[in-house]
Write a protein that holds these residues in place. Sequence first.
Motif, PDB file in Angstrom:
ATOM      1  N   PRO A   1      -7.529  -6.960   3.235  1.00  0.00           N
ATOM      2  CA  PRO A   1      -7.363  -8.118   2.344  1.00  0.00           C
ATOM      3  C   PRO A   1      -8.008  -7.800   0.992  1.00  0.00           C
ATOM      4  O   PRO A   1      -9.127  -7.296   0.937  1.00  0.00           O
ATOM      5  N   GLU A   2      -7.293  -8.051  -0.092  1.00  0.00           N
ATOM      6  CA  GLU A   2      -7.823  -7.752  -1.425  1.00  0.00           C
ATOM      7  C   GLU A   2      -9.172  -8.440  -1.587  1.00  0.00           C
ATOM      8  O   GLU A   2      -9.394  -9.513  -1.040  1.00  0.00           O
ATOM      9  N   ASP A   3     -10.065  -7.844  -2.320  1.00  0.00           N
ATOM     10  CA  ASP A   3     -11.407  -8.367  -2.611  1.00  0.00           C
ATOM     11  C   ASP A   3     -12.355  -8.320  -1.417  1.00  0.00           C
ATOM     12  O   ASP A   3     -13.470  -8.818  -1.502  1.00  0.00           O
ATOM     13  N   ASP A   4     -11.922  -7.773  -0.304  1.00  0.00           N
ATOM     14  CA  ASP A   4     -12.822  -7.649   0.838  1.00  0.00           C
ATOM     15  C   ASP A   4     -13.416  -6.243   0.786  1.00  0.00           C
ATOM     16  O   ASP A   4     -12.831  -5.292   1.283  1.00  0.00           O
TER      17      ASP A   4
ATOM     18  N   PHE B   1     -10.857   3.170   3.543  1.00  0.00           N
ATOM     19  CA  PHE B   1      -9.888   2.082   3.325  1.00  0.00           C
ATOM     20  C   PHE B   1      -9.308   1.624   4.651  1.00  0.00           C
ATOM     21  O   PHE B   1      -8.862   2.441   5.461  1.00  0.00           O
ATOM     22  N   GLU B   2      -9.328   0.320   4.873  1.00  0.00           N
ATOM     23  CA  GLU B   2      -8.841  -0.227   6.135  1.00  0.00           C
ATOM     24  C   GLU B   2      -7.318  -0.253   6.215  1.00  0.00           C
ATOM     25  O   GLU B   2      -6.736  -0.195   7.300  1.00  0.00           O
ATOM     26  N   GLY B   3      -6.675  -0.337   5.070  1.00  0.00           N
ATOM     27  CA  GLY B   3      -5.236  -0.611   5.069  1.00  0.00           C
ATOM     28  C   GLY B   3      -4.358   0.622   5.164  1.00  0.00           C
ATOM     29  O   GLY B   3      -4.825   1.744   5.288  1.00  0.00           O
TER      30      GLY B   3
ATOM     31  N   LYS C   1       2.752   0.630  -1.438  1.00  0.00           N
ATOM     32  CA  LYS C   1       3.113   0.878  -2.842  1.00  0.00           C
ATOM     33  C   LYS C   1       1.959   1.408  -3.693  1.00  0.00           C
ATOM     34  O   LYS C   1       1.483   2.494  -3.472  1.00  0.00           O
ATOM     35  N   GLY C   2       1.469   0.586  -4.645  1.00  0.00           N
ATOM     36  CA  GLY C   2       0.467   1.112  -5.576  1.00  0.00           C
ATOM     37  C   GLY C   2      -0.983   0.975  -5.133  1.00  0.00           C
ATOM     38  O   GLY C   2      -1.893   1.360  -5.864  1.00  0.00           O
ATOM     39  N   ARG C   3      -1.221   0.437  -3.939  1.00  0.00           N
ATOM     40  CA  ARG C   3      -2.614   0.117  -3.568  1.00  0.00           C
ATOM     41  C   ARG C   3      -3.520   1.358  -3.574  1.00  0.00           C
ATOM     42  O   ARG C   3      -4.658   1.310  -4.036  1.00  0.00           O
ATOM     43  N   TRP C   4      -3.027   2.464  -3.068  1.00  0.00           N
ATOM     44  CA  TRP C   4      -3.865   3.676  -3.045  1.00  0.00           C
ATOM     45  C   TRP C   4      -4.270   4.096  -4.460  1.00  0.00           C
ATOM     46  O   TRP C   4      -5.402   4.472  -4.713  1.00  0.00           O
ATOM     47  N   TRP C   5      -3.295   4.021  -5.367  1.00  0.00           N
ATOM     48  CA  TRP C   5      -3.559   4.520  -6.731  1.00  0.00           C
ATOM     49  C   TRP C   5      -4.476   3.563  -7.479  1.00  0.00           C
ATOM     50  O   TRP C   5      -5.275   3.977  -8.319  1.00  0.00           O
TER      51      TRP C   5
ATOM     52  N   GLN D   1       9.601   6.527  -3.084  1.00  0.00           N
ATOM     53  CA  GLN D   1       9.463   5.267  -3.821  1.00  0.00           C
ATOM     54  C   GLN D   1       9.543   5.490  -5.334  1.00  0.00           C
ATOM     55  O   GLN D   1       9.779   4.542  -6.075  1.00  0.00           O
ATOM     56  N   GLY D   2       9.310   6.716  -5.759  1.00  0.00           N
ATOM     57  CA  GLY D   2       9.465   7.036  -7.182  1.00  0.00           C
ATOM     58  C   GLY D   2       8.143   7.118  -7.922  1.00  0.00           C
ATOM     59  O   GLY D   2       7.171   6.439  -7.571  1.00  0.00           O
ATOM     60  N   ARG D   3       8.128   7.948  -8.961  1.00  0.00           N
ATOM     61  CA  ARG D   3       6.877   8.214  -9.662  1.00  0.00           C
ATOM     62  C   ARG D   3       6.431   7.058 -10.555  1.00  0.00           C
ATOM     63  O   ARG D   3       5.289   7.029 -11.026  1.00  0.00           O
ATOM     64  N   GLU D   4       7.331   6.085 -10.799  1.00  0.00           N
ATOM     65  CA  GLU D   4       6.936   4.965 -11.660  1.00  0.00           C
ATOM     66  C   GLU D   4       5.703   4.271 -11.105  1.00  0.00           C
ATOM     67  O   GLU D   4       4.864   3.793 -11.858  1.00  0.00           O
ATOM     68  N   ILE D   5       5.608   4.208  -9.772  1.00  0.00           N
ATOM     69  CA  ILE D   5       4.470   3.468  -9.204  1.00  0.00           C
ATOM     70  C   ILE D   5       3.145   4.169  -9.530  1.00  0.00           C
ATOM     71  O   ILE D   5       2.304   3.592 -10.208  1.00  0.00           O
ATOM     72  N   PRO D   6       2.941   5.432  -9.091  1.00  0.00           N
ATOM     73  CA  PRO D   6       1.664   6.070  -9.457  1.00  0.00           C
ATOM     74  C   PRO D   6       1.475   6.223 -10.965  1.00  0.00           C
ATOM     75  O   PRO D   6       0.334   6.165 -11.448  1.00  0.00           O
TER      76      PRO D   6
END
Length: 649
Positions: free
Chosen positions: A104-107, A334-336, A340-344, A368-373
């Motif tokens: 969960p974000e912010d956790d 990291f728990e998750g 998409k972009g969460r790792w970056w 998914q394409g390089r636009e995300i990172p």
Amino acid sequence: MSEQTLSNLMHEDRRFEPPTDLAADANVKEEAYARADSDREAFWAAAADRLEWGQKWDQVLDWSNPPFAKWFVGGTINASVNCVDRHVAAGNGDKVALHWIGEPEDDTRDITYAQLKDEVSKAANALTELGVQKGDRVAIYMPMIPEVVVAMLACARIGAPHTVVFGGFSADALASRITDCGAKVVITADGGYRRGAPSALKPAVDEAVTKLEDDELARKVLVVRRTGQDVDWDDDRDVWWHEAVDNASADHEPELHDAEHPLFVMYTSGSTGKPKGILHTTGGYLTGTSFTHWEVFDLKDDDVYWCTADVGWITGHSYMVYGPLANGATQVMFEGTPEKGRWWQIVQDYKVTLFYTAPTAIRTFMKQGREIPDGYDMSSLRLLGSVGEPINPEAYVWYREVIGGDRCPVVDTWWQTETGQIMISPLPGVTAGKPGSAMKALPGIAADVVDDDAKSVGNGNGGYLVLKEPWPAMLRTLWGDDQRFKDTYWSRWKGLYFAGDGAKLDDDGDIWLLGRVDDVMNVSGHRLSTTEIESALVSHPKVAEAAVVGAADETTGQAVCAFVILRDSAGDGGEDIVEELRKHVAKEIGAIAKPRQIMVVAELPKTRSGKIMRRLLKDVAEDREVGDVTTLADSTVMDLIKSRSTGAS
Ligand code: PRX
């Protein structure tokens, strides 16, 4: 990988020289190869000297009774002291050990080495209070939360070997591991978060407990409250972590254990149905993992390291827990899962410098394409690692360019649950990397590629990958089964450890891994046994016979493909037979083992002696022309299967 693809690969002529700054200041330089060659034992003794020992060893290696090795004989050491106490004693107690990031974000929680020491000490006291003594086994079945690291180190501290079971495994798989290693206590959580929702773990433990035949097993279950979901509770057996651990004393006087004291058992799939309990011991394992982590990732004091593996696999043990913590590193946990972009975002926010992941993840991001990172600032990165399966040159180059900004070296690291430590890899400050090759055995490691007669194949040829000399983090045996240990790894050729992988040497003598040559599959970098999945399928009442193969898959490397013959009583199995069988495999083993594809067939291709010819089934699964069928008892079988498979996926 076919021979054809391989010869294309080996004409790959891109080379990536080490960055000048990194090379100038590298922890390990070229001279290390010659130094290790001239005196291998002295080389590993120097690596062991990086750790804190009680009694120093009398003998570096005792190889008088091969294949049973003893390293640092007579030495005493405590792994948890090396991973926490000594950093605090050296004045680094305020350094962050774990930047933990929940799904969960912010956790989030930042845990310093001083805090980790207190938590580990409390947990060690709590485990002792629960009756765990030195030598007792403890099973750990947990999500990626800091308590799993605390639990492992607490076990190591009191000398109770742990066996961590990946949270994605089923209750059955957990029960068989608890039984095989005789675990008295299980440490778990109510659940963990997966893809945005709480996912329960405790019910699987409850179910596993009902399957145990010995009252001594899983007498106590220590439960971390993570998600707050409702759980069934057995007052005699279940204990909340926040009651037992939080109230325990933070003072714990650690005992020094023998260098060969068992540290943990990690179960992994072999080519037969029953998972193998790989035993690692303390001194050699900690030496091999901490040294190679410092060497291969060129770890510096101010690095922020992130290994994305789950702690339930060997990579999590060696390169998230023991190696990095013994080195006093700061790391991200990291728990998750990779959304998409969460790792970056995490790389950007925590200024990660060293990043270690698996090719399957890289290939997913490529799709998914390089636009995300590209939307994140990842300029902090200085080195990238890959592990678990061969990395194809295309993925290597994408990883280097898109994630590494074309400046970070990529270290493709080959090793196994059994080897404990990285064995073959470029040295980031020395080696000019070739996309797709794991390059050379590290200093102090002797690897070769041999033919059926154990002769070195020489440059330009392929064969079997073997290890010729013992190494510190090598497995010591299979838990409770010395004979199987000898038969599995040491019986094919005298004096050589056979890894189960095929490999080729290119004209420069660099190593290219070709995947397994036995009945082990590699799905998303996870090891699965064809036989184990076949047994799971056959345990379903509608199935008479099953054959499983690993078929090439663009994203996961290999995918599980099953061919089943139904029992007469099952008729055509019903409309949902495929889904029913997939679910059954998930229940028996775990979701990771679910076949991508199941084909119901009337016959399986067998030789006259009754052996299933999986090679032919693989041709079907990979949609290729079926190979030579002349050794089949009935050569028309393949026509039948082919016609059945058309459009069946
Ligand atoms: O086939 C090799 C492959 O993974 C196997 C070991 O699997 P496991 O014990 O689960 O450990 C995985 C993490 C170390 C090996 O026999 N493998 C691992 N790393 C690589 C690899 N194949 C090619 N290249 C690699 N870098």
